[in-house]
Design a protein around this motif. Structure first.
Motif, PDB file in Angstrom:
ATOM      1  N   ASP A  99       0.826  -1.223   0.000  1.00  0.00           N
ATOM      2  CA  ASP A  99       0.000   0.000   0.000  1.00  0.00           C
ATOM      3  C   ASP A  99       0.856   1.268   0.000  1.00  0.00           C
ATOM      4  O   ASP A  99       0.320   2.375   0.082  1.00  0.00           O
ATOM      5  N   GLY A 100       2.173   1.108   0.010  1.00  0.00           N
ATOM      6  CA  GLY A 100       3.059   2.262  -0.027  1.00  0.00           C
ATOM      7  C   GLY A 100       3.336   2.882   1.326  1.00  0.00           C
ATOM      8  O   GLY A 100       3.749   4.046   1.411  1.00  0.00           O
ATOM      9  N   HIS A 101       3.123   2.101   2.422  1.00  0.00           N
ATOM     10  CA  HIS A 101       3.323   2.631   3.769  1.00  0.00           C
ATOM     11  C   HIS A 101       4.621   2.094   4.383  1.00  0.00           C
ATOM     12  O   HIS A 101       4.995   0.925   4.159  1.00  0.00           O
ATOM     13  N   MET A 102       5.297   2.928   5.165  1.00  0.00           N
ATOM     14  CA  MET A 102       6.458   2.479   5.928  1.00  0.00           C
ATOM     15  C   MET A 102       5.993   1.501   6.996  1.00  0.00           C
ATOM     16  O   MET A 102       4.869   1.611   7.518  1.00  0.00           O
ATOM     17  N   PHE A 103       6.844   0.553   7.369  1.00  0.00           N
ATOM     18  CA  PHE A 103       6.458  -0.485   8.325  1.00  0.00           C
ATOM     19  C   PHE A 103       7.494  -0.587   9.437  1.00  0.00           C
ATOM     20  O   PHE A 103       8.706  -0.547   9.184  1.00  0.00           O
ATOM     21  N   PHE A 104       6.984  -0.757  10.686  1.00  0.00           N
ATOM     22  CA  PHE A 104       7.872  -0.901  11.846  1.00  0.00           C
ATOM     23  C   PHE A 104       7.331  -2.010  12.742  1.00  0.00           C
ATOM     24  O   PHE A 104       6.123  -2.051  13.030  1.00  0.00           O
ATOM     25  N   ALA A 105       8.206  -2.879  13.197  1.00  0.00           N
ATOM     26  CA  ALA A 105       7.854  -3.922  14.159  1.00  0.00           C
ATOM     27  C   ALA A 105       8.447  -3.529  15.508  1.00  0.00           C
ATOM     28  O   ALA A 105       9.664  -3.350  15.626  1.00  0.00           O
ATOM     29  N   VAL A 106       7.585  -3.365  16.523  1.00  0.00           N
ATOM     30  CA  VAL A 106       8.050  -2.845  17.813  1.00  0.00           C
ATOM     31  C   VAL A 106       7.387  -3.595  18.968  1.00  0.00           C
ATOM     32  O   VAL A 106       6.442  -4.365  18.784  1.00  0.00           O
ATOM     33  N   SER A 107       7.875  -3.287  20.146  1.00  0.00           N
ATOM     34  CA  SER A 107       7.241  -3.745  21.383  1.00  0.00           C
ATOM     35  C   SER A 107       7.251  -2.580  22.363  1.00  0.00           C
ATOM     36  O   SER A 107       8.325  -2.112  22.757  1.00  0.00           O
ATOM     37  N   ALA A 108       6.070  -2.110  22.727  1.00  0.00           N
ATOM     38  CA  ALA A 108       5.982  -0.997  23.669  1.00  0.00           C
ATOM     39  C   ALA A 108       6.395  -1.427  25.067  1.00  0.00           C
ATOM     40  O   ALA A 108       6.772  -0.596  25.894  1.00  0.00           O
ATOM     41  N   VAL A 109       6.358  -2.732  25.335  1.00  0.00           N
ATOM     42  CA  VAL A 109       6.704  -3.246  26.664  1.00  0.00           C
ATOM     43  C   VAL A 109       8.212  -3.315  26.840  1.00  0.00           C
ATOM     44  O   VAL A 109       8.768  -2.817  27.823  1.00  0.00           O
ATOM     45  N   THR A 110       8.910  -3.925  25.881  1.00  0.00           N
ATOM     46  CA  THR A 110      10.366  -4.086  26.006  1.00  0.00           C
ATOM     47  C   THR A 110      11.140  -2.926  25.394  1.00  0.00           C
ATOM     48  O   THR A 110      12.322  -2.753  25.670  1.00  0.00           O
ATOM     49  N   GLY A 111      10.465  -2.124  24.543  1.00  0.00           N
ATOM     50  CA  GLY A 111      11.137  -1.008  23.875  1.00  0.00           C
ATOM     51  C   GLY A 111      11.814  -1.395  22.582  1.00  0.00           C
ATOM     52  O   GLY A 111      12.438  -0.544  21.918  1.00  0.00           O
ATOM     53  N   ALA A 112      11.695  -2.652  22.167  1.00  0.00           N
ATOM     54  CA  ALA A 112      12.338  -3.109  20.937  1.00  0.00           C
ATOM     55  C   ALA A 112      11.797  -2.352  19.733  1.00  0.00           C
ATOM     56  O   ALA A 112      10.580  -2.251  19.543  1.00  0.00           O
ATOM     57  N   GLY A 113      12.680  -1.794  18.932  1.00  0.00           N
ATOM     58  CA  GLY A 113      12.291  -1.092  17.710  1.00  0.00           C
ATOM     59  C   GLY A 113      11.750   0.304  17.925  1.00  0.00           C
ATOM     60  O   GLY A 113      11.456   1.011  16.951  1.00  0.00           O
ATOM     61  N   MET A 114      11.623   0.749  19.183  1.00  0.00           N
ATOM     62  CA  MET A 114      10.972   2.037  19.442  1.00  0.00           C
ATOM     63  C   MET A 114      11.837   3.222  19.018  1.00  0.00           C
ATOM     64  O   MET A 114      11.325   4.204  18.481  1.00  0.00           O
ATOM     65  N   ASN A 115      13.135   3.151  19.250  1.00  0.00           N
ATOM     66  CA  ASN A 115      13.992   4.277  18.862  1.00  0.00           C
ATOM     67  C   ASN A 115      13.967   4.512  17.358  1.00  0.00           C
ATOM     68  O   ASN A 115      13.890   5.657  16.887  1.00  0.00           O
ATOM     69  N   THR A 116      14.032   3.419  16.599  1.00  0.00           N
ATOM     70  CA  THR A 116      13.975   3.545  15.136  1.00  0.00           C
ATOM     71  C   THR A 116      12.652   4.166  14.710  1.00  0.00           C
ATOM     72  O   THR A 116      12.608   5.048  13.832  1.00  0.00           O
ATOM     73  N   LEU A 117      11.557   3.704  15.317  1.00  0.00           N
ATOM     74  CA  LEU A 117      10.230   4.252  15.004  1.00  0.00           C
ATOM     75  C   LEU A 117      10.173   5.739  15.310  1.00  0.00           C
ATOM     76  O   LEU A 117       9.729   6.545  14.473  1.00  0.00           O
TER      77      LEU A 117
END
Length: 466
Positions: free
Chosen positions: A310-328
């Protein structure tokens, strides 16, 4: 938790204008002094002003009627009446002001959209002060024995709707972890629990990531059918309209029901499209939350494929552990900065207050003619009605002057075009008179000069207020 007030309806009325004075100079040794009647003071305006320090419309939840101060009457010896004080009503930045139909209380048109701190719009102009008889002197009318009455201000209902002013909005089904995300990204501390509709009002948080700073809104969860008003769909969806970026949060686990994340993603996008097509075209990033749960690799891959298609950026994260949050957070900050830059380069350079005032004056100048019944026509319009209510109907000179004004404004021609003929009844506000046909006034008559003078006087009064 305090109630979030985002729509209020209030009744506003500007101050009535003071009457002009009909007076002649009377002093010893001046047996034939000229006219010296002062002008009436203009009534105060009711003004809506955006204030960045406010966050809700709670001030208008219990009080609904607001009145500005009236102007005082003019006096002899060219003494003008005092203008009434303006009444300023402060609202949050992001408030839309609409005119309401007096009978149905439904919105008729948009008065203003206040998106900048300090931006203001006049919602109930004060009545014009009547001009004293000094203004009606011409070469053939040396001693005008009339003055204008003050204009009664109009009273009407308006709607105030506050829309969140956030750079990005977190949207998704209930309990996908939006509140946890905003709590991790910012200093906002929303109520968090693992059951639907924990968030019942939008939460705002300021995110700081690297060199970027932006505002994120946690919008209450949407359900299927929200675009049709199911649940609190319309109330929640309207908060997304202003945001430059949509952060679409999907619970990759599917929740207790074991839903399909891709299907959840499709459901919310369809609700956005149904509510407003432009929302489906708004820049969007897809955030797969709860990726710390084991066994989610395939689901993440499927959702990523759908988002990228669909032309959207994608991020896989975990709000609990913080994984991927800085990149997001950094990526969203960069995207928001770019969107801001694009918006500022296309913004209209016209001063906002002047734009709303110009619109208001254009509305006031318009008039309509329609047939109410056989042989009877009605003329409506702010400026036309203002002239009628300011006319002293006991004074023949004042009535002749009004007829001249109508001819110059094109009212007579509009009546004839609508089928009005000599002898038909013409109704304006609460007055009715017989139509005598469009009259041609001789060019050598300097009535035009006084019309221009009066228009300039009224315009100066408006400009002085604004």
């Amino acid at each position: 938790m305090p109630q979030f007030t985002d729509i209020s309806r209030i009744n506003v009325k500007g101050g009535d204008g003071g009457a002009g004075c009909m007076s002649f100079r009377r002093e010893a040794h001046v047996p034939k002094g000229g006219p010296d009647g002062g002008d009436g003071g203009r009534g105060g305006d009711v003004i809506i002003q955006a204030d960045a320090q406010l966050s809700s419309l709670i001030d208008y939840r219990y009080k609904h009627h607001f009145r500005a101060e009236r102007g005082t009457h003019g006096k002899g010896a060219r003494k003008d009446g005092k203008a009434g004080e303006d009444l300023i009503l402060r609202v949050p930045v992001g408030t839309v002001v609409r005119e309401l139909d007096p009978d149905t209380q439904e919105p008729v048109f948009e008065i203003a959209d206040l998106t900048h701190d300090g931006e203001r719009v006049i919602v109930a102009p004060g009545g014009a002060g009547g001009l004293g008889n000094t203004h009606f002197v011409t070469s053939v009318r040396r001693a005008p024995a009339f003055a204008q009455l003050g204009e009664p201000a109009q009273e009407h209902w308006i709607e105030l709707e506050m829309k969140l002013m956030a750079d990005a909005a977190l949207v998704g089904l209930p309990s996908v972890g939006k509140s946890s995300l905003i709590a991790h990204m910012s200093a906002a501390r929303p109520k968090i629990a693992d059951y639907p509709f924990t968030t019942i009002v939008p939460n705002l948080g300021v995110v700081r990531a690297g060199e970027y700073s932006y505002v994120v809104a946690d919008v209450p969860g949407l359900i299927e059918g929200a675009s049709e008003g199911k649940g609190l769909g319309h109330q929640f969806l309207r908060h997304i309209e202003r945001t430059a970026l949509i952060m679409h949060v999907v619970d990759i686990t599917g929740g207790f029901e074991g839903r399909d994340p891709v299907e959840d993603y499709r459901v919310i996008n369809e609700e956005l499209r149904r509510y407003a097509v432009e929302l489906s075209e708004r820049p969007q990033v897809v955030v797969a939350n709860k990726c710390d749960v084991s066994g989610m690799t395939d689901r993440v891959a499927e959702l990523k494929q759908a988002a990228l298609a669909d032309g959207h950026m994608f991020f896989a994260v975990s709000a609990v552990t913080g994984a991927g949050m800085n990149t997001l957070m950094l990526s969203v900050g960069e995207l928001v900065a770019r969107l801001r830059s694009e918006l500022s380069s296309t913004e209209d350079p016209v001063v906002y207050d002047e734009r709303w005032e110009r619109r208001r004056r254009e509305r006031e100048r318009r008039f309509q003619v329609f047939q109410e019944e056989p042989g009877a026509f009605r003329v409506t319009g702010t400026q036309v009605e203002r002239l009628v209510v300011q006319t002293d109907w006991e004074n023949e000179e004042a009535i002749i002057y009004l007829q001249r004004r109508f001819s110059r404004m094109g009212v007579d021609d509009a009546l004839e075009a609508a089928g009005c003929r000599a002898g038909d009844e013409v109704r304006i506000v609460g007055r009715a008179f017989s139509f005598e046909g469009a009259e041609e006034f001789p060019e050598e008559d300097d009535g035009d000069a006084i019309l221009v003078e009066e228009d300039e006087a009224l315009r100066a009064a408006v400009d002085e207020k604004g």
